[in-house]
Design a protein around this motif. Structure first.
Motif, PDB file in Angstrom:
ATOM      1  N   ILE A  82       0.838  -1.202   0.000  1.00  0.00           N
ATOM      2  CA  ILE A  82       0.000   0.000   0.000  1.00  0.00           C
ATOM      3  C   ILE A  82       0.869   1.246   0.000  1.00  0.00           C
ATOM      4  O   ILE A  82       0.569   2.234  -0.688  1.00  0.00           O
ATOM      5  CB  ILE A  82      -0.971  -0.023   1.201  1.00  0.00           C
ATOM      6  CG1 ILE A  82      -2.025  -1.108   0.999  1.00  0.00           C
ATOM      7  CG2 ILE A  82      -1.636   1.326   1.412  1.00  0.00           C
ATOM      8  CD1 ILE A  82      -2.902  -1.359   2.201  1.00  0.00           C
ATOM      9  N   LYS A  83       1.955   1.203   0.754  1.00  0.00           N
ATOM     10  CA  LYS A  83       2.870   2.341   0.794  1.00  0.00           C
ATOM     11  C   LYS A  83       3.467   2.586  -0.593  1.00  0.00           C
ATOM     12  O   LYS A  83       3.549   3.732  -1.049  1.00  0.00           O
ATOM     13  CB  LYS A  83       3.988   2.084   1.803  1.00  0.00           C
ATOM     14  CG  LYS A  83       4.885   3.288   2.041  1.00  0.00           C
ATOM     15  CD  LYS A  83       6.106   2.939   2.883  1.00  0.00           C
ATOM     16  CE  LYS A  83       5.756   2.776   4.331  1.00  0.00           C
ATOM     17  NZ  LYS A  83       6.956   2.571   5.175  1.00  0.00           N
ATOM     18  N   ASN A  84       3.866   1.511  -1.265  1.00  0.00           N
ATOM     19  CA  ASN A  84       4.427   1.648  -2.611  1.00  0.00           C
ATOM     20  C   ASN A  84       3.388   2.182  -3.586  1.00  0.00           C
ATOM     21  O   ASN A  84       3.695   3.017  -4.443  1.00  0.00           O
ATOM     22  CB  ASN A  84       4.989   0.310  -3.095  1.00  0.00           C
ATOM     23  CG  ASN A  84       6.232  -0.094  -2.341  1.00  0.00           C
ATOM     24  OD1 ASN A  84       6.926   0.746  -1.775  1.00  0.00           O
ATOM     25  ND2 ASN A  84       6.532  -1.378  -2.311  1.00  0.00           N
ATOM     26  N   GLN A  85       2.150   1.697  -3.454  1.00  0.00           N
ATOM     27  CA  GLN A  85       1.080   2.222  -4.302  1.00  0.00           C
ATOM     28  C   GLN A  85       0.858   3.701  -4.026  1.00  0.00           C
ATOM     29  O   GLN A  85       0.650   4.491  -4.941  1.00  0.00           O
ATOM     30  CB  GLN A  85      -0.220   1.458  -4.060  1.00  0.00           C
ATOM     31  CG  GLN A  85      -0.237   0.064  -4.630  1.00  0.00           C
ATOM     32  CD  GLN A  85      -1.522  -0.678  -4.289  1.00  0.00           C
ATOM     33  OE1 GLN A  85      -2.357  -0.192  -3.532  1.00  0.00           O
ATOM     34  NE2 GLN A  85      -1.668  -1.873  -4.841  1.00  0.00           N
ATOM     35  N   GLY A  86       0.918   4.073  -2.743  1.00  0.00           N
ATOM     36  CA  GLY A  86       0.759   5.482  -2.364  1.00  0.00           C
ATOM     37  C   GLY A  86       1.874   6.335  -2.946  1.00  0.00           C
ATOM     38  O   GLY A  86       1.629   7.441  -3.449  1.00  0.00           O
ATOM     39  N   HIS A  87       3.119   5.808  -2.896  1.00  0.00           N
ATOM     40  CA  HIS A  87       4.232   6.552  -3.482  1.00  0.00           C
ATOM     41  C   HIS A  87       4.050   6.694  -4.991  1.00  0.00           C
ATOM     42  O   HIS A  87       4.343   7.746  -5.555  1.00  0.00           O
ATOM     43  CB  HIS A  87       5.568   5.862  -3.174  1.00  0.00           C
ATOM     44  CG  HIS A  87       6.022   6.016  -1.762  1.00  0.00           C
ATOM     45  ND1 HIS A  87       6.219   7.248  -1.171  1.00  0.00           N
ATOM     46  CD2 HIS A  87       6.316   5.086  -0.819  1.00  0.00           C
ATOM     47  CE1 HIS A  87       6.623   7.070   0.070  1.00  0.00           C
ATOM     48  NE2 HIS A  87       6.681   5.760   0.320  1.00  0.00           N
ATOM     49  N   GLY A  88       3.569   5.630  -5.644  1.00  0.00           N
ATOM     50  CA  GLY A  88       3.314   5.702  -7.085  1.00  0.00           C
ATOM     51  C   GLY A  88       2.237   6.727  -7.401  1.00  0.00           C
ATOM     52  O   GLY A  88       2.390   7.536  -8.335  1.00  0.00           O
ATOM     53  N   THR A  89       1.161   6.698  -6.629  1.00  0.00           N
ATOM     54  CA  THR A  89       0.082   7.670  -6.839  1.00  0.00           C
ATOM     55  C   THR A  89       0.573   9.083  -6.565  1.00  0.00           C
ATOM     56  O   THR A  89       0.244  10.026  -7.306  1.00  0.00           O
ATOM     57  CB  THR A  89      -1.113   7.330  -5.912  1.00  0.00           C
ATOM     58  OG1 THR A  89      -1.517   5.984  -6.160  1.00  0.00           O
ATOM     59  CG2 THR A  89      -2.276   8.270  -6.152  1.00  0.00           C
ATOM     60  N   GLU A  90       1.364   9.226  -5.506  1.00  0.00           N
ATOM     61  CA  GLU A  90       1.935  10.536  -5.176  1.00  0.00           C
ATOM     62  C   GLU A  90       2.796  11.031  -6.331  1.00  0.00           C
ATOM     63  O   GLU A  90       2.706  12.201  -6.720  1.00  0.00           O
ATOM     64  CB  GLU A  90       2.777  10.409  -3.907  1.00  0.00           C
ATOM     65  CG  GLU A  90       3.500  11.685  -3.515  1.00  0.00           C
ATOM     66  CD  GLU A  90       4.444  11.454  -2.345  1.00  0.00           C
ATOM     67  OE1 GLU A  90       4.769  12.458  -1.683  1.00  0.00           O
ATOM     68  OE2 GLU A  90       4.850  10.307  -2.105  1.00  0.00           O
ATOM     69  N   ARG A  91       3.616  10.150  -6.900  1.00  0.00           N
ATOM     70  CA  ARG A  91       4.477  10.523  -8.022  1.00  0.00           C
ATOM     71  C   ARG A  91       3.632  10.942  -9.208  1.00  0.00           C
ATOM     72  O   ARG A  91       3.930  11.932  -9.881  1.00  0.00           O
ATOM     73  CB  ARG A  91       5.388   9.343  -8.379  1.00  0.00           C
ATOM     74  CG  ARG A  91       6.295   9.531  -9.549  1.00  0.00           C
ATOM     75  CD  ARG A  91       7.273  10.677  -9.541  1.00  0.00           C
ATOM     76  NE  ARG A  91       7.874  11.004  -8.285  1.00  0.00           N
ATOM     77  CZ  ARG A  91       8.289  12.227  -7.963  1.00  0.00           C
ATOM     78  NH1 ARG A  91       8.149  13.231  -8.811  1.00  0.00           N
ATOM     79  NH2 ARG A  91       8.832  12.469  -6.822  1.00  0.00           N
ATOM     80  N   GLU A  92       2.546  10.198  -9.499  1.00  0.00           N
ATOM     81  CA  GLU A  92       1.659  10.551 -10.611  1.00  0.00           C
ATOM     82  C   GLU A  92       1.031  11.922 -10.384  1.00  0.00           C
ATOM     83  O   GLU A  92       0.971  12.744 -11.308  1.00  0.00           O
ATOM     84  CB  GLU A  92       0.566   9.496 -10.767  1.00  0.00           C
ATOM     85  CG  GLU A  92       1.056   8.162 -11.283  1.00  0.00           C
ATOM     86  CD  GLU A  92      -0.036   7.104 -11.279  1.00  0.00           C
ATOM     87  OE1 GLU A  92      -1.213   7.443 -10.986  1.00  0.00           O
ATOM     88  OE2 GLU A  92       0.282   5.939 -11.570  1.00  0.00           O
ATOM     89  N   ILE A  93       0.568  12.172  -9.158  1.00  0.00           N
ATOM     90  CA  ILE A  93      -0.072  13.465  -8.853  1.00  0.00           C
ATOM     91  C   ILE A  93       0.946  14.587  -8.980  1.00  0.00           C
ATOM     92  O   ILE A  93       0.652  15.647  -9.557  1.00  0.00           O
ATOM     93  CB  ILE A  93      -0.709  13.428  -7.449  1.00  0.00           C
ATOM     94  CG1 ILE A  93      -1.919  12.485  -7.438  1.00  0.00           C
ATOM     95  CG2 ILE A  93      -1.119  14.819  -6.994  1.00  0.00           C
ATOM     96  CD1 ILE A  93      -2.478  12.206  -6.062  1.00  0.00           C
ATOM     97  N   ILE A  94       2.151  14.351  -8.448  1.00  0.00           N
ATOM     98  CA  ILE A  94       3.187  15.391  -8.535  1.00  0.00           C
ATOM     99  C   ILE A  94       3.571  15.632  -9.989  1.00  0.00           C
ATOM    100  O   ILE A  94       3.732  16.795 -10.409  1.00  0.00           O
ATOM    101  CB  ILE A  94       4.420  14.991  -7.686  1.00  0.00           C
ATOM    102  CG1 ILE A  94       4.070  15.092  -6.207  1.00  0.00           C
ATOM    103  CG2 ILE A  94       5.623  15.854  -8.021  1.00  0.00           C
ATOM    104  CD1 ILE A  94       5.147  14.564  -5.283  1.00  0.00           C
ATOM    105  N   ASP A  95       3.700  14.563 -10.784  1.00  0.00           N
ATOM    106  CA  ASP A  95       4.034  14.727 -12.198  1.00  0.00           C
ATOM    107  C   ASP A  95       2.936  15.490 -12.941  1.00  0.00           C
ATOM    108  O   ASP A  95       3.228  16.371 -13.765  1.00  0.00           O
ATOM    109  CB  ASP A  95       4.264  13.362 -12.855  1.00  0.00           C
ATOM    110  CG  ASP A  95       5.546  12.696 -12.384  1.00  0.00           C
ATOM    111  OD1 ASP A  95       6.401  13.404 -11.793  1.00  0.00           O
ATOM    112  OD2 ASP A  95       5.693  11.472 -12.593  1.00  0.00           O
ATOM    113  N   ALA A  96       1.672  15.151 -12.633  1.00  0.00           N
ATOM    114  CA  ALA A  96       0.561  15.850 -13.274  1.00  0.00           C
ATOM    115  C   ALA A  96       0.547  17.318 -12.867  1.00  0.00           C
ATOM    116  O   ALA A  96       0.357  18.211 -13.718  1.00  0.00           O
ATOM    117  CB  ALA A  96      -0.763  15.185 -12.912  1.00  0.00           C
TER     118      ALA A  96
END
Length: 144
Positions: A82-96
């Motif tokens: 879940i933490k890794n998924q959160g980091h991935g989602t965070e990265r996507e949001i930051i990239d967007a």
């Protein structure tokens, strides 16, 4: 002094004594010994049951401990996932957000460049009139 005569009453007393021993053995001692034997067997059986119950409880405790360790391990894996998924989602949001910000900055720059160009055009058109007004102020008279 007391004298003991051996006569037929002595044999009757010995006979009565032996008869009493046999009667007491059948009526009293054997049932008591049987009860004591049953009691000893019951105590031995209960001790065996207690031992097996303790071993079963120890086995259950070991199994529960193993299950607890496995559950903690599984929980840690799920938490990491879940933490890794959160980091991935965070990265996507930051990239967007970064892409959107870069697009906004590019649009603002284009607007600024356009406004600067417009201001230069306006100033170029007004340079002639500014120059005349400046010259008139410096000379203190009209140039026309």
């Amino acid at each position: 002094m007391v004298s003991i005569d051996i006569d037929a009453s002595l044999f009757w007393q010995i006979g009565n004594f032996l008869l009493l021993l046999v009667a007491l053995n059948y009526l009293l001692y054997r049932p008591i010994r049987g009860i004591l034997r049953q009691r000893a067997e019951k105590v031995a059986q209960l001790n065996g049951d207690i031992t097996s119950s303790e071993e079963g409880a120890k086995a259950k405790a070991a199994e529960l401990e193993a299950n607890l360790v496995q559950a903690r391990r599984d929980g840690a894996e799920v938490r990491e996932e879940i933490k890794n998924q959160g980091h991935g989602t965070e990265r996507e949001i930051i990239d967007a957000a970064t892409a959107e910000m870069e697009q906004t900055v590019a649009n603002v720059r284009e607007e600024i460049v356009g406004e600067i160009g417009q201001a230069r055009q306006d100033l170029k058109g007004q340079v002639q009139s500014f120059g005349q007004e400046l010259a008139q102020k410096l000379l203190g008279r009209s140039l026309q």
